[in-house]
Design an enzyme around this catalytic site. Structure first.
Site, mmCIF file in Angstrom:
data_model
loop_
_atom_site.group_PDB
_atom_site.id
_atom_site.type_symbol
_atom_site.label_atom_id
_atom_site.label_comp_id
_atom_site.label_asym_id
_atom_site.label_seq_id
_atom_site.Cartn_x
_atom_site.Cartn_y
_atom_site.Cartn_z
ATOM 1 N N TYR A 123 10.243 5.961 -51.696
ATOM 2 C CA TYR A 123 9.597 4.703 -52.063
ATOM 3 C C TYR A 123 8.630 4.982 -53.201
ATOM 4 C CZ TYR A 123 6.191 6.663 -48.681
ATOM 5 O OH TYR A 123 5.336 7.488 -47.995
ATOM 6 N N GLY A 163 -1.968 4.127 -45.834
ATOM 7 C CA GLY A 163 -1.970 5.115 -46.898
ATOM 8 C C GLY A 163 -0.549 5.426 -47.339
ATOM 9 N N CYS A 164 -0.402 5.922 -48.552
ATOM 10 C CA CYS A 164 0.937 6.155 -49.111
ATOM 11 C C CYS A 164 1.707 7.215 -48.326
ATOM 12 C CB CYS A 164 0.845 6.518 -50.582
ATOM 13 S SG CYS A 164 -0.231 7.914 -50.978
ATOM 14 N N HIS A 165 1.102 8.377 -48.096
ATOM 15 C CA HIS A 165 1.785 9.431 -47.332
ATOM 16 C C HIS A 165 2.060 8.961 -45.914
ATOM 17 C CE1 HIS A 165 1.188 12.513 -50.404
ATOM 18 N NE2 HIS A 165 -0.103 12.222 -50.445
#
Length: 313
Positions: A285, A114-116
């Site tokens: 990012y 996941g991004c987080h």
């Protein structure tokens, strides 16, 4: 050699971005399903069987259904939350451990992080591995993301010409950063715990703001004997030679960290900011790049034995 790739859920934000990467490559042949059959499970499974590798860019329940029905010899990358803590799936973070690339390369089932979670894990994992912090340490993480991380519905909300305004002509409420995950049960927390081995759930503060993409994750840490220098040394050693993760001396831009400074790239930059008394681990990012679609393509490259950064830098 040309590889056949199927994207199940190609109309979503992650799927569309993956397809954009492949438009610039001559070694990938994206095979498409007839639009009227894109929800037909049998037709989708037929495409997965034809492909050298398939991406599931679907809601969790749909991803579970497809993955369970697909033959084990089919190579699948799942971008949903569904399989990130499943021990039968390789966790798609090549930088996680020395043998992680081999695990990804040899697996037919890879769960894209996941991004987080990507930022939080990459910031705290080296300190845990080096023994600078115990797994019992109480972590707290702040994560600021652009609205594209919320998918097509949130993108439409932020980009609407008729955005809802507050009472008495006040400024559009979407102009203000909005904290969410208030129940402290965010869907990325289980994978953070699983990937790092920490013993308790970190306090997590995700915030979405009125810009398209880019992400900043910060984790404050303090402990007896811990210094900025010792932490930075561990970080630089841990990520030495990583093609898409770089430890910088600083990501401070005139006293600020801009969450969008790596938007449109697939790089992730880490810096150790703050002071010896209050060390601040920071990562920037693109939530759609290294935080989602870019990471998915990086994993695909590894699985197929292609140069890891092909089409990404």
């Amino acid at each position: 050699m040309k590889y056949k790739v199927f994207i199940d859920g190609a109309e979503g934000t992650t799927g569309l971005k993956i397809h954009q990467y492949f438009q610039k490559r001559d070694d990938i042949d994206v095979i498409s399903i007839d639009q009227e059959k894109r929800k037909d499970l049998d037709e989708r499974l037929a495409m997965i069987k034809k492909a050298d590798v398939s991406f599931l860019c679907l809601p969790d329940a749909a991803a579970r259904e497809v993955a369970a029905a697909a033959p084990r010899e089919c190579r699948i990358l799942d971008t949903s939350t569904a399989h990130r803590t499943d021990p039968d799936w390789a966790y798609g973070m090549p930088e996680l451990a020395p043998d992680q690339r081999e695990r990804i390369k040899n697996s037919n089932r890879v769960a894209v992080p996941g991004c987080h979670a990507t930022g939080v894990i990459l910031l705290i994992k080296p300190l845990l591995e080096a023994g600078l912090l115990p797994k019992e340490h109480s972590f707290c993480a702040f994560s600021l993301t652009g609205y594209s991380g919320g998918g097509k519905k949130m993108i439409a909300q932020y980009e609407s010409d008729e955005r809802v305004r507050g009472n008495m002509g006040m400024q559009d409420i979407l102009c203000s950063p909005r904290q969410y995950g208030l129940s402290q049960s965010h869907k990325h927390l289980p994978e953070i715990i699983a990937a790092t081995g920490i013993s308790s759930t970190p306090a997590f503060i995700p915030v979405v703001a009125d810009y398209y993409s880019g992400m900043e994750v910060t984790v404050p840490v303090s402990a007896a004997g811990l210094t900025r220098e010792s932490v930075e040394k561990v970080m630089k050693e841990y990520y030495a030679g990583q093609p898409l993760v770089k430890v910088c001396d600083s990501i401070d831009e005139g006293g600020f960290i801009a969450a969008g400074q790596l938007a449109g790239t697939n790089m992730l930059h880490i810096a150790v900011e703050g002071s010896d008394e209050n060390i601040l681990l920071a990562a920037v990012y693109d939530n759609l790049g290294k935080g989602a679609s870019g990471a998915a393509v990086q994993n695909m490259n590894i699985m197929l034995g292609i140069e890891e950064t092909k089409g990404l830098i």
